[in-house]
Motif scaffolding. Structure first.
Motif, PDB file in Angstrom:
ATOM      1  N   ILE A  93       0.879  -1.164   0.000  1.00 64.97           N
ATOM      2  CA  ILE A  93       0.000   0.000   0.000  1.00 64.97           C
ATOM      3  C   ILE A  93       0.916   1.213   0.000  1.00 64.97           C
ATOM      4  CG2 ILE A  93      -1.790   1.279   1.211  1.00 64.97           C
ATOM      5  CD1 ILE A  93      -2.647  -1.381   2.492  1.00 64.97           C
ATOM      6  N   ASP A 149       1.633   5.514  -0.950  1.00 64.20           N
ATOM      7  CA  ASP A 149       1.166   6.860  -1.256  1.00 64.20           C
ATOM      8  C   ASP A 149       1.970   7.330  -2.465  1.00 64.20           C
ATOM      9  OD1 ASP A 149       0.056   9.390  -1.249  1.00 64.20           O
ATOM     10  OD2 ASP A 149       0.594   9.831   0.822  1.00 64.20           O
ATOM     11  N   LEU A 196      -2.948   4.459  -1.940  1.00 62.41           N
ATOM     12  CA  LEU A 196      -3.829   5.133  -0.986  1.00 62.41           C
ATOM     13  C   LEU A 196      -3.315   6.560  -0.917  1.00 62.41           C
ATOM     14  CD1 LEU A 196      -6.057   4.937   1.229  1.00 62.41           C
ATOM     15  CD2 LEU A 196      -4.217   4.374   2.829  1.00 62.41           C
ATOM     16  N   VAL A 208      -7.246   4.218  -4.181  1.00 63.03           N
ATOM     17  CA  VAL A 208      -8.297   4.592  -3.237  1.00 63.03           C
ATOM     18  C   VAL A 208      -7.873   5.878  -2.525  1.00 63.03           C
ATOM     19  CG1 VAL A 208      -7.470   3.154  -1.330  1.00 63.03           C
ATOM     20  CG2 VAL A 208      -9.892   3.679  -1.483  1.00 63.03           C
ATOM     21  N   LYS A 226      -7.525   8.671   0.444  1.00 61.62           N
ATOM     22  CA  LYS A 226      -7.334   8.657   1.901  1.00 61.62           C
ATOM     23  C   LYS A 226      -8.604   9.082   2.629  1.00 61.62           C
ATOM     24  CE  LYS A 226      -2.375   9.210   2.388  1.00 61.62           C
ATOM     25  NZ  LYS A 226      -1.293  10.028   2.925  1.00 61.62           N
ATOM     26  N   PRO A 259     -12.924   3.417   5.948  1.00 61.16           N
ATOM     27  CA  PRO A 259     -12.060   2.246   6.137  1.00 61.16           C
ATOM     28  C   PRO A 259     -12.569   0.998   5.416  1.00 61.16           C
ATOM     29  CG  PRO A 259     -12.302   3.418   8.205  1.00 61.16           C
ATOM     30  CD  PRO A 259     -13.232   4.079   7.226  1.00 61.16           C
ATOM     31  N   GLU A 276     -14.000   0.794   2.587  1.00 68.32           N
ATOM     32  CA  GLU A 276     -13.639   0.866   1.169  1.00 68.32           C
ATOM     33  C   GLU A 276     -12.159   0.543   0.969  1.00 68.32           C
ATOM     34  OE1 GLU A 276     -13.652   3.831  -2.702  1.00 68.32           O
ATOM     35  OE2 GLU A 276     -14.724   4.473  -0.905  1.00 68.32           O
ATOM     36  N   VAL A 277     -11.323   0.988   1.892  1.00 68.62           N
ATOM     37  CA  VAL A 277      -9.893   0.673   1.807  1.00 68.62           C
ATOM     38  C   VAL A 277      -9.693  -0.842   1.910  1.00 68.62           C
ATOM     39  CG1 VAL A 277      -7.625   1.021   2.867  1.00 68.62           C
ATOM     40  CG2 VAL A 277      -9.251   2.932   2.736  1.00 68.62           C
ATOM     41  N   SER A 307     -12.670   3.695  -7.588  1.00 64.14           N
ATOM     42  CA  SER A 307     -13.961   4.044  -6.994  1.00 64.14           C
ATOM     43  C   SER A 307     -15.088   3.738  -7.978  1.00 64.14           C
ATOM     44  CB  SER A 307     -13.997   5.519  -6.609  1.00 64.14           C
ATOM     45  OG  SER A 307     -14.068   6.322  -7.778  1.00 64.14           O
TER      46      SER A 307
END
Length: 100
Positions: free
Chosen positions: A10, A12, A39, A60, A62, A66, A68-69, A84
């Motif tokens: 995961i 950024d 994320l 996804v 930020k 939660p 959905e994550v 999404s």
């Protein structure tokens, strides 16, 4: 990553040093079987296509709840792509309009 062999990563997009996008491209170039979920706080509409082209399996926000994550992580672990529902709908609409 080669030593620990995680099930997924995961990331950024905003990382110290090279960007998350560069890291995704590097992982893909190494041909590691590592599904990557991004994320990020950056707008999905601007970055989702870029990260998927680079080799990530999902994107996804930020700000997403939660649940959905977790759903996004499960999707990429199952080998599926995750974006999404809104972005998926826009992409499907584009394909429908341009498939003549």
């Amino acid at each position: 990553i080669e030593q620990t062999q995680p099930d997924a990563a995961i990331l950024d997009l905003t990382l110290p040093g090279p960007s998350g996008l560069e890291l995704i491209k590097d992982l893909k170039a190494r041909d590691l079987p590592l599904p990557v979920l991004v994320l990020s706080m950056h707008p999905e509409s601007l970055y989702a296509e870029r990260v998927l082209r680079a080799g990530a399996r999902g994107y996804v926000s930020k700000q997403a709840p939660p649940a959905e994550v977790v759903a996004a992580l499960r999707a990429v672990l199952d080998g599926r792509i995750y974006v999404s529902a809104e972005l998926y709908q826009r992409a499907a609409q584009w394909v429908a309009e341009h498939s003549h």
